[in-house]
Design a protein around this motif. Structure first.
Motif, PDB file in Angstrom:
ATOM      1  N   GLU A  47      11.739   7.692 -16.196  1.00 44.84           N
ATOM      2  CA  GLU A  47      12.354   6.924 -17.275  1.00 44.84           C
ATOM      3  C   GLU A  47      13.873   6.899 -17.112  1.00 44.84           C
ATOM      4  O   GLU A  47      14.527   5.877 -17.366  1.00 44.84           O
ATOM      5  N   ASP A  48      14.449   8.021 -16.660  1.00 42.31           N
ATOM      6  CA  ASP A  48      15.887   8.060 -16.400  1.00 42.31           C
ATOM      7  C   ASP A  48      16.245   7.148 -15.227  1.00 42.31           C
ATOM      8  O   ASP A  48      17.253   6.427 -15.272  1.00 42.31           O
ATOM      9  N   VAL A  49      15.417   7.167 -14.165  1.00 43.43           N
ATOM     10  CA  VAL A  49      15.639   6.293 -13.014  1.00 43.43           C
ATOM     11  C   VAL A  49      15.624   4.828 -13.451  1.00 43.43           C
ATOM     12  O   VAL A  49      16.496   4.037 -13.078  1.00 43.43           O
ATOM     13  N   ALA A  50      14.620   4.460 -14.243  1.00 43.39           N
ATOM     14  CA  ALA A  50      14.510   3.075 -14.707  1.00 43.39           C
ATOM     15  C   ALA A  50      15.718   2.685 -15.566  1.00 43.39           C
ATOM     16  O   ALA A  50      16.232   1.561 -15.470  1.00 43.39           O
ATOM     17  N   ASP A  51      16.166   3.600 -16.404  1.00 40.79           N
ATOM     18  CA  ASP A  51      17.326   3.315 -17.251  1.00 40.79           C
ATOM     19  C   ASP A  51      18.570   3.057 -16.415  1.00 40.79           C
ATOM     20  O   ASP A  51      19.353   2.134 -16.696  1.00 40.79           O
ATOM     21  N   ARG A  52      18.762   3.847 -15.369  1.00 36.98           N
ATOM     22  CA  ARG A  52      19.943   3.680 -14.513  1.00 36.98           C
ATOM     23  C   ARG A  52      19.882   2.367 -13.730  1.00 36.98           C
ATOM     24  O   ARG A  52      20.916   1.743 -13.457  1.00 36.98           O
ATOM     25  N   ILE A  53      18.676   1.945 -13.367  1.00 38.14           N
ATOM     26  CA  ILE A  53      18.525   0.686 -12.632  1.00 38.14           C
ATOM     27  C   ILE A  53      18.824  -0.507 -13.536  1.00 38.14           C
ATOM     28  O   ILE A  53      19.527  -1.441 -13.152  1.00 38.14           O
ATOM     29  N   HIS A  54      18.280  -0.471 -14.747  1.00 38.37           N
ATOM     30  CA  HIS A  54      18.341  -1.642 -15.622  1.00 38.37           C
ATOM     31  C   HIS A  54      19.592  -1.707 -16.487  1.00 38.37           C
ATOM     32  O   HIS A  54      19.869  -2.752 -17.085  1.00 38.37           O
ATOM     33  N   ASN A  55      20.351  -0.619 -16.538  1.00 37.10           N
ATOM     34  CA  ASN A  55      21.534  -0.610 -17.403  1.00 37.10           C
ATOM     35  C   ASN A  55      22.781  -0.154 -16.650  1.00 37.10           C
ATOM     36  O   ASN A  55      23.417   0.837 -17.020  1.00 37.10           O
ATOM     37  N   PRO A  56      23.148  -0.861 -15.580  1.00 37.74           N
ATOM     38  CA  PRO A  56      24.372  -0.494 -14.850  1.00 37.74           C
ATOM     39  C   PRO A  56      25.603  -0.818 -15.675  1.00 37.74           C
ATOM     40  O   PRO A  56      25.576  -1.685 -16.545  1.00 37.74           O
ATOM     41  N   GLU A  57      26.689  -0.131 -15.380  1.00 38.25           N
ATOM     42  CA  GLU A  57      27.935  -0.344 -16.106  1.00 38.25           C
ATOM     43  C   GLU A  57      28.989  -1.033 -15.242  1.00 38.25           C
ATOM     44  O   GLU A  57      30.177  -1.016 -15.565  1.00 38.25           O
ATOM     45  N   GLY A  58      28.544  -1.616 -14.159  1.00 35.35           N
ATOM     46  CA  GLY A  58      29.459  -2.311 -13.257  1.00 35.35           C
ATOM     47  C   GLY A  58      28.724  -2.741 -12.009  1.00 35.35           C
ATOM     48  O   GLY A  58      27.501  -2.593 -11.895  1.00 35.35           O
ATOM     49  N   GLU A  59      29.490  -3.276 -11.051  1.00 33.65           N
ATOM     50  CA  GLU A  59      28.895  -3.787  -9.823  1.00 33.65           C
ATOM     51  C   GLU A  59      29.878  -3.606  -8.682  1.00 33.65           C
ATOM     52  O   GLU A  59      31.076  -3.809  -8.842  1.00 33.65           O
ATOM     53  N   VAL A  60      29.350  -3.202  -7.514  1.00 34.38           N
ATOM     54  CA  VAL A  60      30.184  -3.116  -6.319  1.00 34.38           C
ATOM     55  C   VAL A  60      29.507  -3.893  -5.195  1.00 34.38           C
ATOM     56  O   VAL A  60      28.278  -3.989  -5.127  1.00 34.38           O
ATOM     57  N   ARG A  61      30.332  -4.441  -4.307  1.00 36.58           N
ATOM     58  CA  ARG A  61      29.830  -5.212  -3.170  1.00 36.58           C
ATOM     59  C   ARG A  61      30.069  -4.421  -1.890  1.00 36.58           C
ATOM     60  O   ARG A  61      31.198  -4.019  -1.601  1.00 36.58           O
ATOM     61  N   SER A  67      17.847  10.728   1.169  1.00 38.54           N
ATOM     62  CA  SER A  67      18.253  10.313  -0.170  1.00 38.54           C
ATOM     63  C   SER A  67      17.042   9.943  -1.019  1.00 38.54           C
ATOM     64  O   SER A  67      16.066   9.383  -0.517  1.00 38.54           O
ATOM     65  N   LYS A  68      17.116  10.249  -2.322  1.00 36.91           N
ATOM     66  CA  LYS A  68      16.033   9.957  -3.257  1.00 36.91           C
ATOM     67  C   LYS A  68      16.617   9.425  -4.561  1.00 36.91           C
ATOM     68  O   LYS A  68      17.759   9.742  -4.895  1.00 36.91           O
ATOM     69  N   PRO A  69      15.859   8.648  -5.314  1.00 43.61           N
ATOM     70  CA  PRO A  69      16.423   8.080  -6.544  1.00 43.61           C
ATOM     71  C   PRO A  69      16.831   9.142  -7.556  1.00 43.61           C
ATOM     72  O   PRO A  69      17.795   8.961  -8.296  1.00 43.61           O
ATOM     73  N   PHE A  70      16.083  10.250  -7.586  1.00 44.37           N
ATOM     74  CA  PHE A  70      16.411  11.314  -8.531  1.00 44.37           C
ATOM     75  C   PHE A  70      17.308  12.391  -7.895  1.00 44.37           C
ATOM     76  O   PHE A  70      17.706  13.340  -8.564  1.00 44.37           O
ATOM     77  N   ALA A  71      17.649  12.237  -6.606  1.00 50.17           N
ATOM     78  CA  ALA A  71      18.552  13.149  -5.902  1.00 50.17           C
ATOM     79  C   ALA A  71      19.295  12.371  -4.825  1.00 50.17           C
ATOM     80  O   ALA A  71      19.010  12.523  -3.634  1.00 50.17           O
ATOM     81  N   PRO A  72      20.251  11.521  -5.200  1.00 50.10           N
ATOM     82  CA  PRO A  72      20.987  10.722  -4.216  1.00 50.10           C
ATOM     83  C   PRO A  72      21.692  11.616  -3.197  1.00 50.10           C
ATOM     84  O   PRO A  72      22.172  12.702  -3.534  1.00 50.10           O
ATOM     85  N   ILE A  94      11.457  -1.466  -6.973  1.00 46.01           N
ATOM     86  CA  ILE A  94      10.317  -0.623  -6.586  1.00 46.01           C
ATOM     87  C   ILE A  94      10.267   0.648  -7.417  1.00 46.01           C
ATOM     88  O   ILE A  94       9.192   1.239  -7.570  1.00 46.01           O
ATOM     89  N   TYR A  95      11.409   1.071  -7.993  1.00 41.27           N
ATOM     90  CA  TYR A  95      11.427   2.321  -8.754  1.00 41.27           C
ATOM     91  C   TYR A  95      10.851   2.168 -10.157  1.00 41.27           C
ATOM     92  O   TYR A  95      10.781   3.141 -10.908  1.00 41.27           O
ATOM     93  N   GLU A  96      10.443   0.955 -10.502  1.00 45.60           N
ATOM     94  CA  GLU A  96       9.675   0.755 -11.725  1.00 45.60           C
ATOM     95  C   GLU A  96       8.194   1.069 -11.505  1.00 45.60           C
ATOM     96  O   GLU A  96       7.431   1.176 -12.465  1.00 45.60           O
ATOM     97  N   LYS A 152       0.830  -1.216   0.000  1.00 46.05           N
ATOM     98  CA  LYS A 152       0.000   0.000   0.000  1.00 46.05           C
ATOM     99  C   LYS A 152       0.859   1.260   0.000  1.00 46.05           C
ATOM    100  O   LYS A 152       0.563   2.233  -0.697  1.00 46.05           O
ATOM    101  N   GLY A 153       1.929   1.223   0.809  1.00 49.51           N
ATOM    102  CA  GLY A 153       2.794   2.390   0.891  1.00 49.51           C
ATOM    103  C   GLY A 153       3.453   2.694  -0.443  1.00 49.51           C
ATOM    104  O   GLY A 153       3.535   3.851  -0.853  1.00 49.51           O
ATOM    105  N   LEU A 154       3.907   1.659  -1.127  1.00 48.48           N
ATOM    106  CA  LEU A 154       4.541   1.838  -2.429  1.00 48.48           C
ATOM    107  C   LEU A 154       3.531   2.335  -3.460  1.00 48.48           C
ATOM    108  O   LEU A 154       3.825   3.229  -4.267  1.00 48.48           O
ATOM    109  N   ALA A 155       2.311   1.759  -3.442  1.00 49.38           N
ATOM    110  CA  ALA A 155       1.274   2.204  -4.373  1.00 49.38           C
ATOM    111  C   ALA A 155       0.914   3.661  -4.120  1.00 49.38           C
ATOM    112  O   ALA A 155       0.728   4.444  -5.070  1.00 49.38           O
TER     113      ALA A 155
END
Length: 547
Positions: A277-291, A524-529, A243-245, A17-20
């Motif tokens: 759309e920019d947020v979704a692009d950044r989530i689905h098209n990363p250029e690397g990975e960190v642990r 912090s926010k997805p469009f303003a980290p 969730i950002y989709e 519900k909170g996400l919706a």
């Protein structure tokens, strides 16, 4: 005057519900409207501040010092609208307000009852600030049928009747279970949930149906028929990878259009979804990975560190990398060498917490990061443990400890590098606290200013020397040990404006080692980290190239 959207849930809890609500708020903003989101929780606690993280997940803190439900974090992250103490209320707070009024004689000797006194208090809360925005979204916690939620459902029923026709819309979130053996998506639980709503005088205008996949047209028509809603007001809420989709997914399903149709708003303004759309692009098209290793106390329940997990995701989006966060129980390091557990990680984060359990493990994690030159971010207790580690191993204070656990446990004499904060400045007045005070709402809570030292790492990260961050703590690093620690390379790079309270420490000659007394993850926010998380992940990314 605001239009009101009431979001309720049925069948089972934790459907989103909170996400919706947050996604709908973002979609209405994309169409040019102003929004505010609220959470009404039926539990009897006055607020979540004294609830265990295992019970209720993290406590989200607002700028004005309210301890609230974690859903307010979703609201802020998706809309960017700073939550206030008037955006969260529980049954405990409502009943407390009613009883205080009764004791003062405000009811003139009348018999106090749920109807009208409790429901009126709820309606008054809902109405706060209704002239400030175009849409007010109010989420009711729990599910329809819960006995403790009945006063809230009755209150919103009355509220809908009190307002002019067409000013309130009811959105109901339910579950459509898929029975694998028969290959069927079952609508009966939703039908029963709507029937339960009708029995208390509420009828949904929009159905949001959580499911694993799309809703076939046949089932959609069946839901519309038996639940008395329009077919285009049956919205599928499918499982998502992130969730950002959600804003884009709900828009494709027509949620925002269904809401505007329910209010009779036509023609509807076209949405601008470029940000999402920019947020979704950044989530689905990363250029690397960190642990990143998160060494904490409440690792069995990820919701206990919800905002930290999301802020790391935001930092990853800013750096075009996927952050793989792995949760490690700090108590393990009290029994075992941390090296085998932490080698191979590109960064280490030690979050906040309360009580002694796991603290020695956090101290070892801080030592590992400092000596191995691994990027380290310590938040609240994570900063305090880093200071104690430096005091013990660098400043020759081998008995350094904290009053939070050492003093209260009646241990032998120790050096209280971290002490119980008894007095601080809030605005233009002093706040005083004693160790024996009530636990609820007595910490240093909300937004406070800090002054950063020019030329330090944090000043570079923020690009400024004056910041404001949210706090939630009652113990503080003692300024008396500043000189001894700074001589050994632990710099006090951020202080309260009066110079009495350390806000930030950092290790000199280290790639990235910062501890903060506040909670940067909350802003912090997805469009303003948040700058700290953005740069922390950047440091992890740089370190990944060296490992």
């Amino acid at each position: 005057m605001a239009r009101f959207i009431f979001i309720t849930g049925g069948v089972v809890s934790s459907l989103g519900k909170g996400l919706a609500s947050a996604a709908l708020g973002a979609l209405l903003q994309a169409r040019g409207y102003t929004v505010r989101l609220r959470k009404l929780d039926p539990y009897l606690n006055v607020d979540p501040g004294t609830m265990s993280p295992f019970e209720h997940g993290e406590v989200f803190v607002t700028d004005d010092g309210a301890e609230t439900d974690l859903d307010l974090g979703h609201y802020e992250r998706f809309t960017g609208v700073a939550a206030r103490n008037t955006d969260s209320v529980s049954s405990g707070r409502i009943y407390s307000n009613v009883l205080e009024k009764e004791r003062r004689g405000d009811y003139l000797g009348k018999t106090i009852q749920v109807i009208p006194h409790v429901t009126n208090e709820i309606k008054d809360f809902i109405s706060i600030g209704e002239d400030e925005v175009d849409f007010m979204l109010c989420e009711i916690g729990g599910t329809v049928g819960d006995i403790e939620g009945l006063p809230f459902f009755e209150a919103i029923r009355q509220f809908g009747q009190d307002k002019p026709r067409g000013q309130c819309v009811f959105m109901h979130l339910t579950l459509l279970p898929y029975i694998k053996a028969s290959g069927e998506l079952k609508t009966k639980p939703t039908q029963h949930s709507v029937k339960e709503m009708r029995s208390i005088g509420l009828a949904p205008d929009i159905l949001v149906c959580r499911s694993e996949g799309p809703i076939p047209e046949k089932e959609r028509e069946k839901l519309a028929l038996f639940c008395n809603v329009r077919p285009d007001a049956v919205i599928a809420a499918q499982d998502l990878k992130s969730i950002y989709e959600a804003p884009l997914a709900y828009h494709r399903e027509g949620m925002d259009q269904a809401v505007l149709d329910a209010f009779g708003i036509a023609p509807a303004p076209k949405p601008n979804l470029d940000v999402w759309e920019d947020v979704a692009d950044r989530i689905h098209n990363p250029e690397g990975e960190v642990r990143v290793a998160i060494v904490g106390k409440y690792t069995q329940l990820e919701d206990a560190y919800k905002s930290i997990a999301e802020a790391l995701t935001h930092g990853g989006m800013a750096n075009r990398v996927r952050v793989v966060a792995e949760w490690i129980d700090a108590e393990i390091f009290e029994r075992e060498d941390p090296a085998p557990w932490l080698e191979g990680f590109h960064a280490i984060l030690v979050p906040g917490g309360f009580g002694e359990r796991g603290t020695e493990g956090k101290i070892k994690a801080a030592e590992f990061a400092r000596t191995r030159k691994i990027p380290y971010l310590g938040i609240c207790l994570g900063m305090q443990m880093a200071v104690i580690e430096a005091a013990r191993n660098l400043a020759d204070l081998g008995d350094a400890g904290s009053e939070e656990f050492d003093h209260e446990a009646g241990k032998k004499r120790f050096t209280p590098v971290v002490y119980h904060l008894k007095e601080w400045v809030q605005g233009n007045h002093k706040v005083k606290r004693k160790p024996g005070d009530d636990k609820g709402g007595t910490m240093r809570l909300g937004a406070y200013d800090a002054v950063l030292t020019e030329g330090t790492k944090v000043a570079e990260v923020y690009g400024n020397t004056a910041i404001e961050e949210r706090h939630r703590h009652r113990y503080e690093v003692d300024i008396r040990y500043r000189d001894a620690l700074e001589k050994q390379g632990l710099i006090f790079s951020g202080m309260s404006p009066d110079g009495r309270l350390p806000e930030i420490v950092e290790v000199k000659d280290h790639p990235w080692f910062i501890g903060v007394q506040f909670h940067p993850e909350l802003k912090s926010k997805p469009f303003a980290p948040h700058p700290l998380f953005r740069d922390f992940v950047r440091a992890a990314k740089d370190n990944s190239r060296l490992v």
